[in-house]
Design an enzyme around this catalytic site. Structure first.
Site, PDB file in Angstrom:
ATOM      1  N   SER A   1     -35.716  28.216 -13.934  1.00 40.24           N
ATOM      2  CA  SER A   1     -36.015  26.910 -13.006  1.00 40.24           C
ATOM      3  C   SER A   1     -35.027  26.986 -12.800  1.00 40.24           C
ATOM      4  CB  SER A   1     -35.643  26.662 -14.555  1.00 40.24           C
ATOM      5  OG  SER A   1     -35.186  24.885 -13.720  1.00 40.24           O
TER       6      SER A   1
ATOM      7  N   LYS B   1     -39.168  27.841 -10.899  1.00 41.92           N
ATOM      8  CA  LYS B   1     -39.222  26.085 -10.725  1.00 41.92           C
ATOM      9  C   LYS B   1     -38.659  25.843 -10.190  1.00 41.92           C
ATOM     10  CE  LYS B   1     -38.737  23.662 -14.874  1.00 41.92           C
ATOM     11  NZ  LYS B   1     -39.174  23.054 -16.339  1.00 41.92           N
TER      12      LYS B   1
ATOM     13  N   LYS C   1     -36.443  22.110  -9.291  1.00 38.44           N
ATOM     14  CA  LYS C   1     -36.386  19.957  -9.788  1.00 38.44           C
ATOM     15  C   LYS C   1     -36.766  19.494  -8.636  1.00 38.44           C
ATOM     16  CE  LYS C   1     -35.790  20.962 -14.066  1.00 38.44           C
ATOM     17  NZ  LYS C   1     -36.024  20.663 -14.968  1.00 38.44           N
TER      18      LYS C   1
ATOM     19  N   ASP D   1     -40.870  20.404 -10.878  1.00 42.68           N
ATOM     20  CA  ASP D   1     -40.710  19.504 -11.689  1.00 42.68           C
ATOM     21  C   ASP D   1     -40.188  18.420 -11.824  1.00 42.68           C
ATOM     22  OD1 ASP D   1     -40.104  18.336 -14.395  1.00 42.68           O
ATOM     23  OD2 ASP D   1     -38.817  20.136 -15.283  1.00 42.68           O
TER      24      ASP D   1
ATOM     25  N   GLU E   1     -45.113  19.060 -12.667  1.00 38.87           N
ATOM     26  CA  GLU E   1     -44.033  19.237 -14.206  1.00 38.87           C
ATOM     27  C   GLU E   1     -44.328  17.902 -14.136  1.00 38.87           C
ATOM     28  OE1 GLU E   1     -41.496  21.724 -15.974  1.00 38.87           O
ATOM     29  OE2 GLU E   1     -40.953  20.559 -17.384  1.00 38.87           O
TER      30      GLU E   1
ATOM     31  N   ASP F   1     -44.244  17.603 -20.397  1.00 36.68           N
ATOM     32  CA  ASP F   1     -43.411  17.848 -20.708  1.00 36.68           C
ATOM     33  C   ASP F   1     -43.229  16.752 -22.046  1.00 36.68           C
ATOM     34  OD1 ASP F   1     -40.244  18.783 -21.506  1.00 36.68           O
ATOM     35  OD2 ASP F   1     -39.552  19.429 -19.982  1.00 36.68           O
TER      36      ASP F   1
ATOM     37  N   LYS G   1     -41.929  23.077 -25.980  1.00 34.80           N
ATOM     38  CA  LYS G   1     -40.312  22.909 -26.242  1.00 34.80           C
ATOM     39  C   LYS G   1     -40.165  22.690 -27.648  1.00 34.80           C
ATOM     40  CE  LYS G   1     -38.561  21.496 -22.366  1.00 34.80           C
ATOM     41  NZ  LYS G   1     -37.753  20.385 -21.249  1.00 34.80           N
TER      42      LYS G   1
ATOM     43  N   GLY H   1     -37.555  25.629 -21.277  1.00 32.82           N
ATOM     44  CA  GLY H   1     -36.170  25.491 -21.848  1.00 32.82           C
ATOM     45  C   GLY H   1     -35.334  24.342 -21.416  1.00 32.82           C
TER      46      GLY H   1
HETATM   47  O1  OSB Z   1     -37.471  19.458 -17.501  1.00 32.47           O
HETATM   48  O2  OSB Z   1     -37.862  21.139 -18.297  1.00 32.47           O
HETATM   49  C1  OSB Z   1     -36.766  20.211 -18.015  1.00 32.47           C
HETATM   50  C2  OSB Z   1     -33.394  22.172 -18.378  1.00 32.47           C
HETATM   51  C3  OSB Z   1     -32.526  20.467 -19.046  1.00 32.47           C
HETATM   52  C4  OSB Z   1     -33.532  19.361 -19.235  1.00 32.47           C
HETATM   53  C5  OSB Z   1     -35.242  19.582 -18.918  1.00 32.47           C
HETATM   54  C6  OSB Z   1     -35.423  20.851 -18.434  1.00 32.47           C
HETATM   55  C7  OSB Z   1     -34.567  21.389 -18.485  1.00 32.47           C
HETATM   56  C8  OSB Z   1     -34.605  22.851 -17.440  1.00 32.47           C
HETATM   57  C9  OSB Z   1     -34.345  24.213 -17.637  1.00 32.47           C
HETATM   58  O3  OSB Z   1     -36.106  22.647 -17.326  1.00 32.47           O
HETATM   59  C10 OSB Z   1     -35.021  25.379 -18.095  1.00 32.47           C
HETATM   60  C11 OSB Z   1     -34.154  26.048 -18.845  1.00 32.47           C
HETATM   61  O4  OSB Z   1     -33.280  26.066 -19.007  1.00 32.47           O
HETATM   62  O5  OSB Z   1     -33.964  27.042 -18.328  1.00 32.47           O
HETATM   63 MG    MG Z   2     -39.780  20.026 -17.588  1.00 35.98          MG
END
Ligand code: OSB
Ligand code: MG
Length: 360
Positions: A126, A152, A154, A179, A204, A229, A253, A281
């Protein structure tokens, strides 16, 4: 409560972080020691919970409900906390530690007692919002070189279609997803349909953190599969989202829905409805990361998750050896008892900023 600096900053649509403050739960019972990690952040931006609300709820309300209580199975823990509404991240930390305790008492790896069926799990990376598209493309290249099976990125308004285009131009065939962390509104449907040309695995959580209905309307109007999510913060909401056609994929999660027991229920529900899941994560330390690996070994976790190597996040991590990704982009599920990783106590000690102990 601990604080650890991140190896590199992580930026989402709700902000940039350089370190994490989080809570660990340690349980002692039956001659063994077990741990859970609470994924609540410093700020209530991903979810309403924070590390301080988790601390308060755990100390004042959850601890009295579990201390000295006999449980025949860790599945009984989440229902025993029912009187406390919400606060799933706080509950999950306690509940997941109970699963580790149970597995250790039974002399088995956690994956075994959760119902895991695979020895290695597929890892994805990510990648947060960067300062430039060049940096983004470089980061994608670096993660692919490590073996990660999907990327992925952001996105947020102003860092979305151009970011996807830049990655696609350089890596036309890489399994790619975006995401948005709830950064858009249903009014943005035409803009979001712009992602359809990139052949993404999914988008996402494009819309609000507690929305189902608008996601269903959006999914009817875009080709890219919607993955939820934030909106699926309970098993029941997962059912509602599937019934409404609000998503074709769900990110699991355990912190968001209340622990391993609820995650297994959501996993099974999705399997019965033909909805693939993957493991999300929350920038966990090696302790939470190990929990996630064990849960990811269940059969319907059929897409690569945000389960990645320790050194992407913390160096050193709280565990030794760290969790590493193999060149084929998989991570072995730890083999030892319980979560199966070795916690370095003096690293925990040095990172600790607050501590509280309870006895039955
Ligand atoms: O939306 O998945 C998410 C990290 C913090 C809060 C929300 C998210 C995330 C990540 C990180 O996408 C995923 C990771 O731990 O690598
Ligand atoms: Mg997410």
């Amino acid at each position: 409560m601990l604080r650890l600096p991140l190896v590199r900053f992580f930026e989402t649509s709700f902000g940039r972080v350089h370190d994490r403050t989080f809570m660990l739960v340690r349980l002692d019972g039956g001659g063994v020691t077990a741990r859970g990690e609470c994924v609540a952040d410093n700020d209530p931006y991903y979810s309403p919970e924070t590390v301080d609300t988790a601390w308060h709820i755990t100390a004042e309300f959850l601890a009295p409900l579990v201390l000295g209580v006999e449980f025949a199975h860790p599945r009984e823990v989440f229902p025993a906390l029912r009187r406390v509404r919400g606060h799933h991240m706080a509950k999950a930390a306690v509940e997941m530690a109970a699963w580790d305790l149970w597995a250790r008492q039974a002399g088995r790896p956690l994956a075994d007692v959760l119902g895991g069926t695979r020895a290695r799990v597929a890892a994805g990376a990510s990648i947060g919002i960067q300062d430039s598209l060049e940096q983004l493309v470089d980061r994608v290249g670096a993660e692919l070189a490590e073996g990660y099976q999907r990327i992925k990125i952001k996105v947020k308004p102003g860092w979305d279609l151009d970011a996807a285009a830049a990655v696609r131009e350089r890596f036309p065939d890489v399994p790619l997803m975006v995401d948005a962390n709830a950064a858009y509104r249903l009014d943005d449907v035409e803009h979001l349909a712009g992602f359809d040309r990139f052949g993404l695995m999914m988008i996402e959580q494009p819309l609000d953190y507690d929305d189902i209905r608008d996601h269903a309307a959006l999914q009817r109007r875009i080709a890219t599969p919607v993955c939820l999510d934030e909106s699926v913060h309970s098993v029941r909401l997962g059912r509602d989202a599937i019934d409404a056609g609000a998503c074709r994929i769900i990110n699991v999660k355990p912190g968001r829905i209340g622990g391993h027991g609820e995650s297994i229920r959501l996993h099974d529900l999705c399997a019965s409805r033909g909805i693939p899941v993957w493991h999300g994560g929350m920038l966990e330390s090696g302790i939470g990361r190990a929990h996630n690996l064990h849960l990811s070994s269940l059969p319907n976790f059929s897409l690569p998750g945000d389960v990645a190597a320790s050194r992407r996040y913390y160096d050193p991590d709280l565990i030794d050896p760290p969790i590493e990704v193999a060149p084929d982009g998989t991570i072995p599920v730890p083999q030892g008892l319980g979560i199966g990783v070795c916690v370095v106590e003096d690293r925990v000690e040095r990172a600790t900023i607050r501590r509280k102990e309870f006895r039955a």
